[in-house]
Design a protein around this motif. Structure first.
Motif, short mmCIF file in Angstrom:
data_model
loop_
_atom_site.label_atom_id
_atom_site.label_comp_id
_atom_site.label_asym_id
_atom_site.label_seq_id
_atom_site.Cartn_x
_atom_site.Cartn_y
_atom_site.Cartn_z
N SER A 19 0.77 -1.26 0.00
CA SER A 19 0.00 0.00 0.00
C SER A 19 0.79 1.30 0.00
CB SER A 19 -0.98 0.02 1.18
OG SER A 19 -1.86 -1.07 1.13
N LEU A 20 2.12 1.28 0.17
CA LEU A 20 2.85 2.54 0.04
C LEU A 20 2.65 3.09 -1.37
CD1 LEU A 20 6.17 1.64 1.90
CD2 LEU A 20 4.36 3.16 2.71
N GLY A 21 2.28 4.34 -1.46
CA GLY A 21 1.91 4.95 -2.74
C GLY A 21 0.42 5.11 -2.90
N ASP A 22 -0.36 4.36 -2.12
CA ASP A 22 -1.83 4.47 -2.17
C ASP A 22 -2.29 5.34 -1.00
OD1 ASP A 22 -1.74 2.80 -4.34
OD2 ASP A 22 -2.39 1.02 -3.25
N TRP A 23 -2.12 6.64 -1.15
CA TRP A 23 -2.40 7.56 -0.04
C TRP A 23 -3.87 7.97 -0.03
CZ3 TRP A 23 1.11 6.84 3.28
CH2 TRP A 23 2.42 6.57 2.89
N PHE A 24 -4.71 6.95 0.15
CA PHE A 24 -6.13 7.17 0.39
C PHE A 24 -6.53 6.33 1.60
CE2 PHE A 24 -5.51 4.20 -3.15
CZ PHE A 24 -6.07 3.03 -2.65
N VAL A 25 -7.59 6.73 2.28
CA VAL A 25 -7.92 6.17 3.59
C VAL A 25 -8.39 4.72 3.48
CG1 VAL A 25 -9.46 6.40 5.58
CG2 VAL A 25 -8.46 8.44 4.51
N LYS A 57 -12.10 12.31 8.20
CA LYS A 57 -12.68 13.56 8.70
C LYS A 57 -13.41 13.32 10.02
CE LYS A 57 -15.63 17.43 7.27
NZ LYS A 57 -14.62 18.47 7.50
N HIS A 58 -14.15 12.22 10.09
CA HIS A 58 -14.87 11.88 11.32
C HIS A 58 -13.89 11.66 12.47
CE1 HIS A 58 -17.37 9.77 14.23
NE2 HIS A 58 -16.56 8.72 14.14
N LEU A 59 -12.83 10.88 12.21
CA LEU A 59 -11.84 10.61 13.25
C LEU A 59 -11.22 11.90 13.76
CD1 LEU A 59 -9.92 8.86 14.94
CD2 LEU A 59 -8.50 8.58 12.88
N VAL A 60 -10.81 12.75 12.83
CA VAL A 60 -10.15 14.00 13.23
C VAL A 60 -11.10 14.88 14.03
CG1 VAL A 60 -9.02 16.09 12.40
CG2 VAL A 60 -8.55 13.91 11.29
N GLU A 61 -12.33 14.96 13.60
CA GLU A 61 -13.31 15.79 14.32
C GLU A 61 -13.53 15.28 15.73
OE1 GLU A 61 -16.70 15.80 11.76
OE2 GLU A 61 -15.98 17.50 10.55
N GLU A 62 -13.58 13.96 15.90
CA GLU A 62 -13.77 13.40 17.24
C GLU A 62 -12.57 13.71 18.13
OE1 GLU A 62 -16.58 11.81 18.53
OE2 GLU A 62 -17.33 12.75 16.68
N VAL A 63 -11.39 13.66 17.57
CA VAL A 63 -10.19 14.00 18.34
C VAL A 63 -10.19 15.50 18.67
CG1 VAL A 63 -7.66 14.13 18.27
CG2 VAL A 63 -8.83 12.07 17.44
N ILE A 84 -5.72 18.52 9.77
CA ILE A 84 -4.45 17.88 10.13
C ILE A 84 -3.42 18.97 10.42
CG2 ILE A 84 -2.56 16.45 9.27
CD1 ILE A 84 -4.77 14.89 7.71
N GLU A 85 -2.74 18.88 11.58
CA GLU A 85 -1.84 19.95 12.01
C GLU A 85 -0.41 19.49 12.22
OE1 GLU A 85 -3.81 22.89 14.75
OE2 GLU A 85 -5.29 21.27 14.93
N TYR A 86 -0.13 18.24 11.86
CA TYR A 86 1.23 17.70 12.03
C TYR A 86 1.40 16.57 11.03
CZ TYR A 86 4.63 14.46 14.31
OH TYR A 86 5.66 13.58 14.59
N ILE A 87 2.59 16.49 10.45
CA ILE A 87 2.94 15.37 9.55
C ILE A 87 4.26 14.78 10.00
CG2 ILE A 87 3.73 14.76 7.23
CD1 ILE A 87 1.73 16.74 6.12
N LYS A 88 4.29 13.48 10.14
CA LYS A 88 5.54 12.75 10.32
C LYS A 88 5.91 12.16 8.96
CE LYS A 88 7.66 8.86 12.84
NZ LYS A 88 7.40 7.78 13.82
#
Length: 736
Positions: A379-385, A395-401, A472-476
């Motif tokens: 899955s590397l290269g498949d940057w979809f959820v 979006k739901h996960l981020v909103e709950e956090v 999203i406010e941080y990227i590793k």
């Protein structure tokens, strides 16, 4: 002014705070290195070149030209004209010849510091200005021009160097070596300090005296690497943390590098640094220019510690950029060691709920949220959820956090591609490869050809879809393998050896787009831990994951070595679970916090499952970090202990710039029998001021006493049946 030119002697003097660097046009054509060290009032020290001694200059005795060229301290040496020492530059001209002979043409001096084309570099600021000297050199036969660029920082003992090469002729020429700096030392009586290691033990300090011949460190892995860091210090044999002369060199580059000290037949030392010439070529057609990356040079006349603090000041003010340049980083919890690939929306929200109660400010979702990734084989290269895992959507996960009052961060590995991915099935030619050769797998993945804008554009479009979909406010940003079978399906054969460098430029391009389009996002770099901890990455990300080894005791050496030239504010450091997942060691939760507090601070564990007594310590631990982080982030760092010399204890300090306060941290690694308290001398305080330790406000001691007589640090005994080994304590000193 920082740069002076003596027209009569044709000599240059560069003054960086308390450091002087001198060079001179020799014999009307060559450029010679004269002096580098403590500042002196004289404008010209040409007598150091010994022109009155044999071999004489060619204009006096041309028969000895080759001997002269093999002994002269050249500022930027070439190959093929009689200098048999390590060259800084080599070419292959249109006739297949490799000889190059650069001669002085002209120079200019101007205020400020230029940017480098497509590459990170230090910059001048109002608080830390610079002046620049450009010296144009030319080989008239090969018709190639080299512009040597020196930028001098007025308030720091720092000179930054780079080189621009231009084909000024009508025929193509290839660069086969294009190093960024050369310095000639008139002695061999020096030690060489390097930062070496491997995965999970990066940047261990090694020190050895120079010997006749060549000693070098390098990387040919496509990144700066776990094994060697692009840093070298040359120092006097007697130099320690607090005394002696030291010359530090750091390469602002994230790919293959080469650094070498060569002790010559005459007991002199030539030091060179730049892009690794192994497997490097760059074709210059008529009119084309190649810019070499920057080397930062730091001089200290007060030991290794002052060198380090100069690097720290430079990088904090003149390299790191963006919203978090001068700002405390959010206290995060990363789910990697808590769950690895075994998580879903509910599990992440459970972690976030508990973390938010304790004062943790951000949840970071690590590897496994995209494509159909349940292990590292897809899955590397498949940057979809991965909707099956992130049920309800991102979006739901981020909103709950966010509802819990926490920020949200996410992990990407944008440079990689899995054979088991939709992207690879559609574009197998996008992987770096050599036609007809099998591709080498590492961690079940290949490397994308970032020399190609089409590839970068496609990956970035997927990243943007994710970033625009949720708050999203941080990227590793991770990179978990090195380059092999380095070839491109898109470059012509005469440019294939450019791929190593073009790949790095592609990474810089994408990081630059990301930080420009999303300036509010905190970017943290990572490469299997600390394989790309270099100054170039700091230009895009104010922090870098220091190592995958989060064990507090192992981190003492790793963070000690990293601090040799990188500021502690840039060290990604977390409190992790025990037994530690890398070494299996148990350490007190308190010690884990104190060691992580040296860096950015965060948590790498399942907060819902750790012992209650550890969980109960987190709120106070966070408040302690918040209290002292301004000192850690902006103060002067002093190394006091040294685990490489005595592995029973370690200690360090952070001192405010105005000397008003200091934080002392101590780790008792191993207890010893029949020993009294340990006497430790503090550093960096005002000797004429009086200080009290926060827990004893009525007990005053002078800075002179604290530094010259020291303090007694008692042996730490275990409590509640826990050994005193691996225990820690901190002391906060405040000026009355």
């Amino acid at each position: 002014m920082s740069i002076f030119y003596n027209e009569k002697e044709r000599a240059f003097k560069l003054r960086a705070k308390d450091t002087d660097y001198m060079l001179k046009v020799i014999n009307g054509e060559y450029l010679g290195h004269v002096y580098y060290g403590r500042k002196v009032p004289d404008e010209d020290l040409s007598y150091l070149l010994r022109f009155d001694e044999s071999p004489f200059t060619p204009e006096q005795n041309d028969r000895d030209r080759a001997v002269y060229l093999d002994t002269t301290p050249f500022e930027y040496p070439c190959f093929g004209i009689g200098d048999y020492r390590e060259p800084a530059m080599m070419i292959m001209d249109s006739d297949g010849m490799s000889t190059c002979d650069l001669r002085y043409v002209s120079h200019k001096i101007y205020d400020g510091k230029p940017a480098l084309d497509g590459m990170p570099a230090t910059f001048a600021t109002e608080n830390s200005p610079a002046q620049t000297l450009e010296i144009t050199m030319k080989d008239s036969h090969a018709e190639i021009e080299a512009v040597l660029v020196y930028s001098v920082f007025e308030n720091l003992d720092v000179i930054a160097r780079s080189v621009r090469f231009t084909n000024v002729g009508s025929k193509p020429v290839k660069l086969t070596r294009a190093l960024s700096a050369c310095v000639e030392f008139d002695t061999d009586k020096m030690d060489m300090i390097t930062l070496n290691g491997s995965w999970a033990r990066e940047r261990w300090v090694e020190r050895a005296p120079l010997h006749h011949g060549k000693q070098s460190v390098d990387s040919c892995k496509g990144e700066s690497s776990h094994q060697s860091n692009p840093f070298v210090a040359l120092c006097a044999h007697n130099a320690d943390e607090d005394m002696g002369e030291v010359f530090g060199f750091n390469f602002v580059y994230s790919g293959n590098f080469f650094a070498q000290a060569e002790v010559t037949q005459h007991k002199k030392t030539r030091f060179v640094m730049g892009i690794n010439p192994l497997d490097f070529e760059w074709l210059l057609d008529a009119g084309e220019t190649f810019t070499a990356p920057e080397v930062v040079m730091v001089h200290s006349d007060e030991g290794i510690g002052k060198m380090s603090r100069t690097f720290h000041d430079l990088y904090r003010e003149n390299l790191i950029r963006g919203e978090y340049k001068d700002k405390r980083r959010p206290i995060l919890i990363n789910n990697w060691e808590a769950t690895y690939f075994n998580f879903n929306t509910e599990k992440l929200i459970d972690i976030a709920k508990e973390a938010s109660k304790l004062g943790i400010e951000m949840l970071v979702m690590d590897d496994g949220w995209f494509g159909h990734r349940d292990s590292d084989n897809s899955s590397l290269g498949d940057w979809f959820v991965y909707e099956k895992k992130i049920n309800g959507g991102l979006k739901h996960l981020v909103e709950e956090v966010n509802k819990l009052g926490m920020k949200f961060g996410i992990w990407f590995e944008p440079e990689m591609i899995s054979p088991d991915s939709e992207l690879y099935k559609a574009h197998p030619d996008w992987a770096i490869q050599i036609k007809g050769r099998p591709l080498t797998l590492c961690r079940e993945q290949y490397v994308l050809d970032y020399s190609q804008k089409e590839v970068r554009d496609y990956v970035y479009s997927m990243m943007r879809d994710i970033l625009d979909n949720a708050n999203i406010e941080y990227i590793k940003w991770d990179m978990n393998r090195q380059l092999t079978e380095v070839g491109s399906n898109f470059l012509p054969k005469e440019r294939q050896r450019e791929l190593w460098h073009r790949y790095v430029l592609g990474v810089y391009d994408l990081m630059n787009r990301l930080t420009t389009d999303y300036p509010h996002i905190l970017l943290e770099n990572c490469s299997g831990g600390g394989a790309r901890f270099d100054p170039a990455m700091l230009y895009y990300s104010p922090q870098i994951w220091c190592s995958d080894d989060t064990d507090a005791i192992e981190r003492l050496k790793i963070q000690h070595g990293t601090s040799m030239c990188y500021p502690c504010s840039a060290m990604g450091a977390h409190v992790s679970d025990c037994p530690n997942h890398t070494v299996g060691r148990n350490t007190p939760f308190k010690t884990r916090g104190h060691v992580a507090m040296v860096g950015t601070f965060g948590y790498e564990l399942d907060v819902t499952r750790i012992p209650q007594q550890d969980r109960d310590m987190i709120p106070a631990q966070i408040e302690e970090f918040k209290k002292y982080n301004p000192l850690v982030r902006t103060g002067d760092h002093y190394r006091i202990g040294n685990m490489f010399e005595d592995n029973t204890w370690d200690a360090w300090m952070f001192v405010a710039k105005d000397k008003s306060e200091a934080l002392f941290e101590f780790v008792q690694v191993m207890g010893r029998p029949n020993m009294r308290s340990r006497r430790i001398m503090l550093k960096g305080l005002d000797p004429d001021a009086y200080y009290y330790e926060e827990s004893e406000p009525d007990k005053l001691l002078s800075g002179a006493a604290l530094m010259n007589a020291g303090i007694n640090v008692a042996k730490i005994w275990g409590v509640d049946g826990i050994s005193g080994d691996f225990s820690s304590k901190i002391l906060h000193f405040v000026r009355r």
